[in-house]
Design a protein around this motif. Structure first.
Motif, PDB file in Angstrom:
ATOM      1  N   SER A  31      -3.011  -2.382   3.027  1.00  0.00           N
ATOM      2  CA  SER A  31      -2.218  -1.676   4.554  1.00  0.00           C
ATOM      3  C   SER A  31      -0.812  -1.243   3.969  1.00  0.00           C
ATOM      4  CB  SER A  31      -1.991  -2.955   5.363  1.00  0.00           C
ATOM      5  OG  SER A  31      -1.340  -4.016   5.025  1.00  0.00           O
ATOM      6  N   GLU A  32      -0.060  -1.832   3.023  1.00  0.00           N
ATOM      7  CA  GLU A  32       0.971  -1.416   2.454  1.00  0.00           C
ATOM      8  C   GLU A  32       0.838   0.173   1.784  1.00  0.00           C
ATOM      9  OE1 GLU A  32       3.088  -5.735   1.758  1.00  0.00           O
ATOM     10  OE2 GLU A  32       2.572  -4.499   0.024  1.00  0.00           O
ATOM     11  N   LEU A  33      -0.046   0.290   1.133  1.00  0.00           N
ATOM     12  CA  LEU A  33      -0.306   1.513   0.339  1.00  0.00           C
ATOM     13  C   LEU A  33      -0.748   2.635   1.406  1.00  0.00           C
ATOM     14  CD1 LEU A  33      -0.446   3.192  -2.356  1.00  0.00           C
ATOM     15  CD2 LEU A  33      -2.989   2.315  -2.396  1.00  0.00           C
ATOM     16  N   LYS A  34      -1.532   2.122   2.424  1.00  0.00           N
ATOM     17  CA  LYS A  34      -1.647   2.990   3.579  1.00  0.00           C
ATOM     18  C   LYS A  34      -0.487   3.428   4.192  1.00  0.00           C
ATOM     19  CE  LYS A  34      -4.671   3.142   7.904  1.00  0.00           C
ATOM     20  NZ  LYS A  34      -5.227   2.639   8.693  1.00  0.00           N
ATOM     21  N   THR A  35       0.207   2.641   4.412  1.00  0.00           N
ATOM     22  CA  THR A  35       1.740   2.721   5.259  1.00  0.00           C
ATOM     23  C   THR A  35       2.386   3.840   4.232  1.00  0.00           C
ATOM     24  OG1 THR A  35       1.629   0.746   6.415  1.00  0.00           O
ATOM     25  CG2 THR A  35       3.655   2.046   6.143  1.00  0.00           C
TER      26      THR A  35
ATOM     27  N   LEU B  66       1.545   5.940   2.056  1.00  0.00           N
ATOM     28  CA  LEU B  66       0.993   7.436   1.902  1.00  0.00           C
ATOM     29  C   LEU B  66       0.721   8.078   3.262  1.00  0.00           C
ATOM     30  CD1 LEU B  66      -1.750   6.492  -0.858  1.00  0.00           C
ATOM     31  CD2 LEU B  66       0.373   7.519  -1.178  1.00  0.00           C
ATOM     32  N   PHE B  67       0.423   7.496   4.367  1.00  0.00           N
ATOM     33  CA  PHE B  67      -0.209   8.266   5.560  1.00  0.00           C
ATOM     34  C   PHE B  67       0.840   7.900   6.933  1.00  0.00           C
ATOM     35  CE2 PHE B  67      -3.944   7.321   2.878  1.00  0.00           C
ATOM     36  CZ  PHE B  67      -3.927   8.550   2.552  1.00  0.00           C
ATOM     37  N   HIS B  68       1.301   6.775   6.821  1.00  0.00           N
ATOM     38  CA  HIS B  68       2.053   6.444   8.227  1.00  0.00           C
ATOM     39  C   HIS B  68       3.291   7.448   8.314  1.00  0.00           C
ATOM     40  CE1 HIS B  68      -0.419   2.621   9.443  1.00  0.00           C
ATOM     41  NE2 HIS B  68      -1.234   3.789   9.301  1.00  0.00           N
ATOM     42  N   SER B  69       3.724   7.618   9.332  1.00  0.00           N
ATOM     43  CA  SER B  69       5.032   8.147   9.809  1.00  0.00           C
ATOM     44  C   SER B  69       6.258   7.427   9.220  1.00  0.00           C
ATOM     45  CB  SER B  69       5.273   8.630  11.256  1.00  0.00           C
ATOM     46  OG  SER B  69       6.570   9.106  11.608  1.00  0.00           O
ATOM     47  N   LYS B  70       7.097   8.049   8.859  1.00  0.00           N
ATOM     48  CA  LYS B  70       8.516   7.438   8.302  1.00  0.00           C
ATOM     49  C   LYS B  70       9.612   7.430   9.368  1.00  0.00           C
ATOM     50  CE  LYS B  70       6.064   6.858   4.580  1.00  0.00           C
ATOM     51  NZ  LYS B  70       4.949   7.496   4.778  1.00  0.00           N
ATOM     52  N   ARG B  71       9.175   6.753  10.282  1.00  0.00           N
ATOM     53  CA  ARG B  71      10.043   6.733  11.718  1.00  0.00           C
ATOM     54  C   ARG B  71      10.463   5.514  11.757  1.00  0.00           C
ATOM     55  NH1 ARG B  71      12.662  11.415  13.041  1.00  0.00           N
ATOM     56  NH2 ARG B  71      11.258  13.123  12.799  1.00  0.00           N
ATOM     57  N   CYS B  72      11.823   5.053  12.286  1.00  0.00           N
ATOM     58  CA  CYS B  72      12.233   3.597  12.332  1.00  0.00           C
ATOM     59  C   CYS B  72      11.499   3.297  13.552  1.00  0.00           C
ATOM     60  CB  CYS B  72      13.702   3.791  12.678  1.00  0.00           C
ATOM     61  SG  CYS B  72      14.501   2.238  13.118  1.00  0.00           S
ATOM     62  N   PRO B  73      11.164   1.790  13.485  1.00  0.00           N
ATOM     63  CA  PRO B  73      10.321   1.214  14.810  1.00  0.00           C
ATOM     64  C   PRO B  73      11.272   0.954  15.795  1.00  0.00           C
ATOM     65  CG  PRO B  73       9.942   0.184  12.447  1.00  0.00           C
ATOM     66  CD  PRO B  73      10.766   1.181  12.044  1.00  0.00           C
ATOM     67  N   ASP B  74      12.455   0.859  15.399  1.00  0.00           N
ATOM     68  CA  ASP B  74      13.262   0.267  16.475  1.00  0.00           C
ATOM     69  C   ASP B  74      13.946   1.780  17.388  1.00  0.00           C
ATOM     70  OD1 ASP B  74      13.088  -2.118  15.976  1.00  0.00           O
ATOM     71  OD2 ASP B  74      14.674  -2.114  14.483  1.00  0.00           O
ATOM     72  N   CYS B  75      14.594   2.711  16.461  1.00  0.00           N
ATOM     73  CA  CYS B  75      15.046   3.883  17.223  1.00  0.00           C
ATOM     74  C   CYS B  75      14.426   4.947  17.066  1.00  0.00           C
ATOM     75  CB  CYS B  75      16.464   3.863  16.943  1.00  0.00           C
ATOM     76  SG  CYS B  75      16.717   4.440  14.886  1.00  0.00           S
TER      77      CYS B  75
ATOM     78  N   THR C  55      11.418  -3.233   4.646  1.00  0.00           N
ATOM     79  CA  THR C  55      10.755  -3.217   3.195  1.00  0.00           C
ATOM     80  C   THR C  55       9.392  -2.757   3.622  1.00  0.00           C
ATOM     81  OG1 THR C  55       9.583  -5.476   3.751  1.00  0.00           O
ATOM     82  CG2 THR C  55      11.650  -5.546   2.460  1.00  0.00           C
ATOM     83  N   LEU C  56       8.468  -2.317   2.343  1.00  0.00           N
ATOM     84  CA  LEU C  56       7.453  -1.643   2.980  1.00  0.00           C
ATOM     85  C   LEU C  56       6.260  -2.704   3.489  1.00  0.00           C
ATOM     86  CD1 LEU C  56       5.230   0.700   2.523  1.00  0.00           C
ATOM     87  CD2 LEU C  56       4.759  -0.343   0.208  1.00  0.00           C
ATOM     88  N   LYS C  57       6.460  -3.896   3.414  1.00  0.00           N
ATOM     89  CA  LYS C  57       5.586  -5.239   3.909  1.00  0.00           C
ATOM     90  C   LYS C  57       5.931  -5.006   5.625  1.00  0.00           C
ATOM     91  CE  LYS C  57       4.383  -9.798   3.622  1.00  0.00           C
ATOM     92  NZ  LYS C  57       3.754  -9.858   5.105  1.00  0.00           N
ATOM     93  N   GLU C  58       7.326  -4.994   5.762  1.00  0.00           N
ATOM     94  CA  GLU C  58       7.624  -4.937   7.305  1.00  0.00           C
ATOM     95  C   GLU C  58       7.173  -3.846   8.003  1.00  0.00           C
ATOM     96  OE1 GLU C  58      11.931  -7.340   6.933  1.00  0.00           O
ATOM     97  OE2 GLU C  58      11.876  -5.192   6.739  1.00  0.00           O
ATOM     98  N   LEU C  59       7.214  -2.670   7.262  1.00  0.00           N
ATOM     99  CA  LEU C  59       6.586  -1.485   7.947  1.00  0.00           C
ATOM    100  C   LEU C  59       5.192  -1.530   8.411  1.00  0.00           C
ATOM    101  CD1 LEU C  59       8.740   1.300   6.323  1.00  0.00           C
ATOM    102  CD2 LEU C  59       8.917   0.383   8.632  1.00  0.00           C
ATOM    103  N   ALA C  60       4.473  -2.053   7.202  1.00  0.00           N
ATOM    104  CA  ALA C  60       3.027  -2.197   7.113  1.00  0.00           C
ATOM    105  C   ALA C  60       2.533  -3.208   8.215  1.00  0.00           C
ATOM    106  CB  ALA C  60       2.548  -2.482   5.713  1.00  0.00           C
ATOM    107  N   ASP C  61       3.388  -4.420   8.484  1.00  0.00           N
ATOM    108  CA  ASP C  61       2.970  -5.504   9.349  1.00  0.00           C
ATOM    109  C   ASP C  61       3.219  -4.666  10.885  1.00  0.00           C
ATOM    110  OD1 ASP C  61       2.450  -7.063   7.382  1.00  0.00           O
ATOM    111  OD2 ASP C  61       4.296  -8.184   7.523  1.00  0.00           O
ATOM    112  N   ARG C  62       3.842  -3.755  10.934  1.00  0.00           N
ATOM    113  CA  ARG C  62       4.275  -3.248  12.344  1.00  0.00           C
ATOM    114  C   ARG C  62       3.363  -2.042  12.723  1.00  0.00           C
ATOM    115  NH1 ARG C  62      10.451  -2.829  14.388  1.00  0.00           N
ATOM    116  NH2 ARG C  62      10.960  -4.710  13.547  1.00  0.00           N
ATOM    117  N   HIS C  63       2.391  -1.569  11.935  1.00  0.00           N
ATOM    118  CA  HIS C  63       1.344  -0.649  12.210  1.00  0.00           C
ATOM    119  C   HIS C  63       0.049  -1.462  12.545  1.00  0.00           C
ATOM    120  CE1 HIS C  63       4.220   2.092   9.990  1.00  0.00           C
ATOM    121  NE2 HIS C  63       3.688   2.965  11.298  1.00  0.00           N
TER     122      HIS C  63
END
Length: 89
Positions: free
Chosen positions: A17-21, A23-32, A81-89
């Protein structure tokens, strides 16, 4: 001037899931929703510190560069961290 010793190896730690995030997920802040800027981190560790009983890949006294990624929001300044972003997707 002292010469810096070259590392004997390198290691990246990613879950699927971290690798997927990364490579492919939007690089936008989950908060703002601001733009996230990626920064590569590197920590020099001993081979014995990154070896596990199931994967003894590095020699015990080898110098290993352990890489990772952090992301900082341009708008609000939060750091993820990459883990934090992956956990939010």
């Amino acid at each position: 001037m002292q010469e810096k010793k070259k590392a004997d190896g390198f290691k990246y730690d990613f879950t699927a899931s971290e690798l997927k995030t990364l490579l492919f997920h939007s690089k936008r802040c989950p908060d703002c929703s601001g733009q996230l800027v990626r920064e590569k981190t590197c920590k020099r560790v001993e081979g014995k510190d990154v070896n596990s009983s199931s994967d003894p890949f590095f020699v015990q006294n080898a110098q290993v560069n352990h890489y990772g990624y952090i992301f900082q929001c341009q708008s609000c300044g939060r750091v993820f961290t990459l883990k934090e972003l992956a956990d939010r997707h």
